[in-house]
Scaffold this motif. Structure first.
Motif, PDB file in Angstrom:
ATOM      1  N   MET A   1       0.818  -1.213   0.000  1.00  0.00           N
ATOM      2  CA  MET A   1       0.000   0.000   0.000  1.00  0.00           C
ATOM      3  C   MET A   1       0.845   1.253   0.000  1.00  0.00           C
ATOM      4  N   LYS A   2       2.165   1.125   0.116  1.00  0.00           N
ATOM      5  CA  LYS A   2       3.021   2.307   0.042  1.00  0.00           C
ATOM      6  C   LYS A   2       3.122   2.762  -1.414  1.00  0.00           C
ATOM      7  N   PRO A   3       3.133   4.081  -1.661  1.00  0.00           N
ATOM      8  CA  PRO A   3       3.281   4.551  -3.041  1.00  0.00           C
ATOM      9  C   PRO A   3       4.648   4.179  -3.592  1.00  0.00           C
ATOM     10  N   ILE A   4       4.686   3.840  -4.874  1.00  0.00           N
ATOM     11  CA  ILE A   4       5.950   3.532  -5.541  1.00  0.00           C
ATOM     12  C   ILE A   4       6.526   4.825  -6.087  1.00  0.00           C
ATOM     13  N   ILE A   5       7.708   5.187  -5.608  1.00  0.00           N
ATOM     14  CA  ILE A   5       8.375   6.425  -6.006  1.00  0.00           C
ATOM     15  C   ILE A   5       9.580   6.071  -6.874  1.00  0.00           C
ATOM     16  N   ALA A   6       9.553   6.499  -8.127  1.00  0.00           N
ATOM     17  CA  ALA A   6      10.689   6.289  -9.023  1.00  0.00           C
ATOM     18  C   ALA A   6      11.736   7.367  -8.759  1.00  0.00           C
ATOM     19  N   ILE A   7      12.994   6.934  -8.621  1.00  0.00           N
ATOM     20  CA  ILE A   7      14.077   7.865  -8.322  1.00  0.00           C
ATOM     21  C   ILE A   7      15.192   7.698  -9.346  1.00  0.00           C
ATOM     22  N   PRO A   8      15.265   8.573 -10.357  1.00  0.00           N
ATOM     23  CA  PRO A   8      16.430   8.536 -11.248  1.00  0.00           C
ATOM     24  C   PRO A   8      17.671   8.908 -10.447  1.00  0.00           C
ATOM     25  N   MET A   9      18.768   8.228 -10.712  1.00  0.00           N
ATOM     26  CA  MET A   9      19.936   8.297  -9.823  1.00  0.00           C
ATOM     27  C   MET A   9      20.632   9.651  -9.826  1.00  0.00           C
ATOM     28  N   GLY A  10      20.408  10.464 -10.866  1.00  0.00           N
ATOM     29  CA  GLY A  10      21.114  11.735 -10.955  1.00  0.00           C
ATOM     30  C   GLY A  10      22.434  11.596 -11.686  1.00  0.00           C
ATOM     31  N   ASP A  11      23.212  12.658 -11.724  1.00  0.00           N
ATOM     32  CA  ASP A  11      24.508  12.645 -12.401  1.00  0.00           C
ATOM     33  C   ASP A  11      25.475  11.731 -11.645  1.00  0.00           C
ATOM     34  N   PRO A  12      26.035  10.710 -12.308  1.00  0.00           N
ATOM     35  CA  PRO A  12      26.935   9.784 -11.617  1.00  0.00           C
ATOM     36  C   PRO A  12      28.164  10.442 -11.004  1.00  0.00           C
ATOM     37  N   ALA A  13      28.588  11.596 -11.556  1.00  0.00           N
ATOM     38  CA  ALA A  13      29.794  12.256 -11.052  1.00  0.00           C
ATOM     39  C   ALA A  13      29.513  13.194  -9.895  1.00  0.00           C
ATOM     40  N   GLY A  14      28.237  13.409  -9.561  1.00  0.00           N
ATOM     41  CA  GLY A  14      27.867  14.305  -8.475  1.00  0.00           C
ATOM     42  C   GLY A  14      27.451  13.553  -7.235  1.00  0.00           C
ATOM     43  N   VAL A  15      26.694  14.230  -6.363  1.00  0.00           N
ATOM     44  CA  VAL A  15      26.305  13.631  -5.081  1.00  0.00           C
ATOM     45  C   VAL A  15      24.985  12.878  -5.159  1.00  0.00           C
ATOM     46  N   GLY A  16      24.355  12.835  -6.344  1.00  0.00           N
ATOM     47  CA  GLY A  16      23.084  12.142  -6.471  1.00  0.00           C
ATOM     48  C   GLY A  16      23.084  10.725  -5.933  1.00  0.00           C
ATOM     49  N   PRO A  17      24.011   9.860  -6.382  1.00  0.00           N
ATOM     50  CA  PRO A  17      24.033   8.496  -5.851  1.00  0.00           C
ATOM     51  C   PRO A  17      24.185   8.442  -4.333  1.00  0.00           C
ATOM     52  N   GLU A  18      24.992   9.337  -3.773  1.00  0.00           N
ATOM     53  CA  GLU A  18      25.219   9.338  -2.324  1.00  0.00           C
ATOM     54  C   GLU A  18      23.949   9.676  -1.552  1.00  0.00           C
ATOM     55  N   ILE A  19      23.249  10.732  -1.973  1.00  0.00           N
ATOM     56  CA  ILE A  19      22.072  11.135  -1.201  1.00  0.00           C
ATOM     57  C   ILE A  19      20.911  10.169  -1.394  1.00  0.00           C
ATOM     58  N   VAL A  20      20.867   9.505  -2.544  1.00  0.00           N
ATOM     59  CA  VAL A  20      19.834   8.486  -2.754  1.00  0.00           C
ATOM     60  C   VAL A  20      20.069   7.313  -1.805  1.00  0.00           C
ATOM     61  N   ILE A  21      21.296   6.859  -1.721  1.00  0.00           N
ATOM     62  CA  ILE A  21      21.618   5.742  -0.826  1.00  0.00           C
ATOM     63  C   ILE A  21      21.316   6.115   0.623  1.00  0.00           C
ATOM     64  N   LYS A  22      21.741   7.296   1.039  1.00  0.00           N
ATOM     65  CA  LYS A  22      21.508   7.723   2.420  1.00  0.00           C
ATOM     66  C   LYS A  22      20.015   7.833   2.719  1.00  0.00           C
ATOM     67  N   ALA A  23      19.249   8.353   1.773  1.00  0.00           N
ATOM     68  CA  ALA A  23      17.810   8.484   1.985  1.00  0.00           C
ATOM     69  C   ALA A  23      17.155   7.117   2.152  1.00  0.00           C
ATOM     70  N   LEU A  24      17.560   6.152   1.326  1.00  0.00           N
ATOM     71  CA  LEU A  24      16.926   4.836   1.359  1.00  0.00           C
ATOM     72  C   LEU A  24      17.411   3.984   2.526  1.00  0.00           C
ATOM     73  N   ALA A  25      18.436   4.459   3.219  1.00  0.00           N
ATOM     74  CA  ALA A  25      18.877   3.780   4.429  1.00  0.00           C
ATOM     75  C   ALA A  25      18.117   4.257   5.663  1.00  0.00           C
ATOM     76  N   ASP A  26      17.271   5.285   5.509  1.00  0.00           N
ATOM     77  CA  ASP A  26      16.506   5.852   6.617  1.00  0.00           C
ATOM     78  C   ASP A  26      15.234   5.035   6.834  1.00  0.00           C
ATOM     79  N   PRO A  27      15.032   4.470   8.018  1.00  0.00           N
ATOM     80  CA  PRO A  27      13.847   3.656   8.282  1.00  0.00           C
ATOM     81  C   PRO A  27      12.535   4.400   8.049  1.00  0.00           C
ATOM     82  N   GLU A  28      12.497   5.706   8.297  1.00  0.00           N
ATOM     83  CA  GLU A  28      11.268   6.465   8.071  1.00  0.00           C
ATOM     84  C   GLU A  28      10.906   6.507   6.593  1.00  0.00           C
ATOM     85  N   ILE A  29      11.905   6.636   5.729  1.00  0.00           N
ATOM     86  CA  ILE A  29      11.649   6.645   4.290  1.00  0.00           C
ATOM     87  C   ILE A  29      11.174   5.264   3.839  1.00  0.00           C
ATOM     88  N   VAL A  30      11.808   4.233   4.323  1.00  0.00           N
ATOM     89  CA  VAL A  30      11.382   2.866   3.988  1.00  0.00           C
ATOM     90  C   VAL A  30       9.957   2.624   4.474  1.00  0.00           C
TER      91      VAL A  30
END
Length: 345
Positions: free
Chosen positions: A1-30
Motif C-alpha cells: 500500500m506504500k506509493p511507488i516512487i521512481a528515483i532517477p539516480m542523478g549525475d553519476p559524477a555528483g552527489v546524487g548516488p550518495e544522497i539516494v543511498i543515504k535516503a533509502l537507508a533511513d527507516p522512516e523513508i522505507v
C-alpha cells in the motif's frame, strides 16, 4: 500500500548516488515509500564505499512489482549505461549527462504507464547535459517534453508554505516586463488548478507585490496599479480566492503563518530567497501540470564534495516525503502510511 516512487539516480559524477543511498537507508523513508532507483549498479556500489556511507543490498528488478521494499534493500532498475572508468567524480562529463537523461526518461515512462506513483529527483548537472548532447537545461524541460506538457508549473514547498513563480530563468529586467495583467491572470488560474490537483482546496492565494510597498499607488512603480491589481480583481470576479498585491516583505511571513495557502512570486529570486532562507535543505520543488507528480531537491550536484560521503540527504528525504504526501491526489489510489513518516514530523 506504500506509493511507488521512481528515483532517477542523478549525475553519476555528483552527489546524487550518495544522497539516494543515504535516503533509502533511513527507516522512516522505507516506512512511508516503496522507492525504486533507476540508474547504474556499478556507480551505486562504488558510492557505498565512500567514507561513512551506509551499505544496502542492491536488488535488481525489471519492474516495480518485483521490488523488495523492506529495510536494508535498494531496489534498482539497472540500465548499465556507464562504468566507473568512464568518468571522474566531481567533473563535468558528457557520458554522465547522457546517462542522467536516460535515468529520467525511464522513470518518466514508469510514471506515465502507472507503474510508479510519482518521481523524486536528485540533481542533474546542466553542463554535463549539454556536453552529452542533451538539448534541455534541466529536469523541468526534460519532463515537459517527455510528458507532452508545454509549460510545466513549478511550486516550492517548505514547512507547509507553497510558492509559485510567475517568471523564472530570465534577467530581472525581462521579469519586470513579464508582469502583465494577462500573465498574472493566467498564472492565478493555473496555480489554483495545480493546488486542487494536489488536494489543496481551502484557503486563499496571495500575489506578491513587485515594487517596494507594492508601489505605494504609483509612487515607486506602476506595475501594481496597471497590471497586478486589475488581474487580481478580475480573477476574484471569476470566483478565484486570491488577494494582492501583498508587499513582498511580508507576504511570505503571512503565508508561513497560515493566512495564505500559497504565494505567487513574480520573479525567480523573490521566491527563492524567501524559501531558502527559511530552510534551504527542506525547500522542495514540485512540478505541476504534468500527467504525473514530480518532486525534487533544489540544490545542485555539488561536484566539489562528490565522493567524500559528506553530502546531506535531508533534501532527498524531504522530496520523497512530499511525493508520498501528494501522490494520492494525483493517482487516486488509497495509500496507507504513518502520519509521522508521510510528513516527516
Amino acid at each position: 500500500m506504500k506509493p511507488i516512487i521512481a528515483i532517477p539516480m542523478g549525475d553519476p559524477a555528483g552527489v546524487g548516488p550518495e544522497i539516494v543511498i543515504k535516503a533509502l537507508a533511513d527507516p522512516e523513508i522505507v516506512g512511508c515509500a516503496a522507492c525504486l532507483v533507476v540508474g547504474d549498479g556499478a556507480v551505486l556500489e562504488q558510492a557505498m564505499t565512500f567514507p561513512g556511507m551506509p551499505g544496502l543490498a542492491i536488488h535488481r528488478v525489471e519492474s516495480p512489482k518485483e521490488g523488495d521494499y523492506t529495510p536494508g534493500i535498494l531496489n534498482l532498475m539497472d540500465l548499465n549505461l556507464i562504468r566507473r572508468s568512464d568518468f571522474c567524480l566531481g567533473e563535468v562529463s558528457g557520458a554522465c549527462g547522457r546517462a542522467a537523461y536516460k535515468y529520467i526518461e525511464k522513470s518518466a515512462k514508469l510514471c506515465l504507464s502507472g507503474q510508479a506513483d510519482a518521481m523524486a529527483t536528485p540533481p542533474v548537472n546542466k553542463e554535463s547535459l549539454r556536453a552529452g548532447g542533451v538539448d534541455f537545461i534541466g529536469h523541468t524541460e526534460i519532463l515537459g517534453a517527455l510528458s507532452g506538457t508545454a509549460d510545466p508549473l513549478t511550486m516550492f514547498e517548505v514547512h507547509g508554505m507553497r510558492v509559485f513563480f510567475l517568471t523564472r530563468h530570465m534577467s530581472l529586467r525581462q521579469a519586470c516586463d513579464g508582469v502583465t495583467k494577462e500573465r498574472v491572470m493566467d498564472y492565478i488560474g493555473r496555480c489554483s488548478r495545480a493546488l486542487e490537483k494536489l488536494g489543496v482546496r481551502g484557503g486563499t492565494m496571495a500575489v506578491a507585490g513587485l515594487n517596494p510597498h507594492s508601489g505605494e499607488h504609483g509612487m515607486f512603480g506602476w506595475e501594481e496599479v496597471e497590471e497586478i491589481t486589475p488581474a487580481v480583481e478580475e480573477m476574484r470576479g471569476r470566483g478565484y480566492r486570491v488577494e494582492g498585491p501583498v508587499g513582498a516583505d511580508s507576504v511570505f511571513h503571512l503565508a508561513l503563518q497560515g493566512r495564505y495557502n500559497s504565494v505567487l512570486s513574480l520573479y525567480h529570486d523573490q521566491g527563492h530567497i524567501a524559501t531558502k532562507t527559511l530552510d534551504f535543505a527542506r525547500t522542495i520543488a514540485i512540478t505541476n501540470g504534468m500527467p504525473f507528480l514530480r518532486t525534487s531537491v533544489d540544490h545542485g550536484t555539488a561536484m566539489d564534495i562528490a565522493g567524500q560521503g559528506i553530502a546531506d540527504a535531508v533534501s532527498m528525504k524531504e522530496a520523497i516525503r512530499l511525493a508520498v504526501k501528494y501522490a494520492p491526489a494525483f493517482t487516486g489510489k488509497a495509500i496507507l502510511t504513518s502520519e509521522k513518516s508521510a510528513t516527516g514530523s
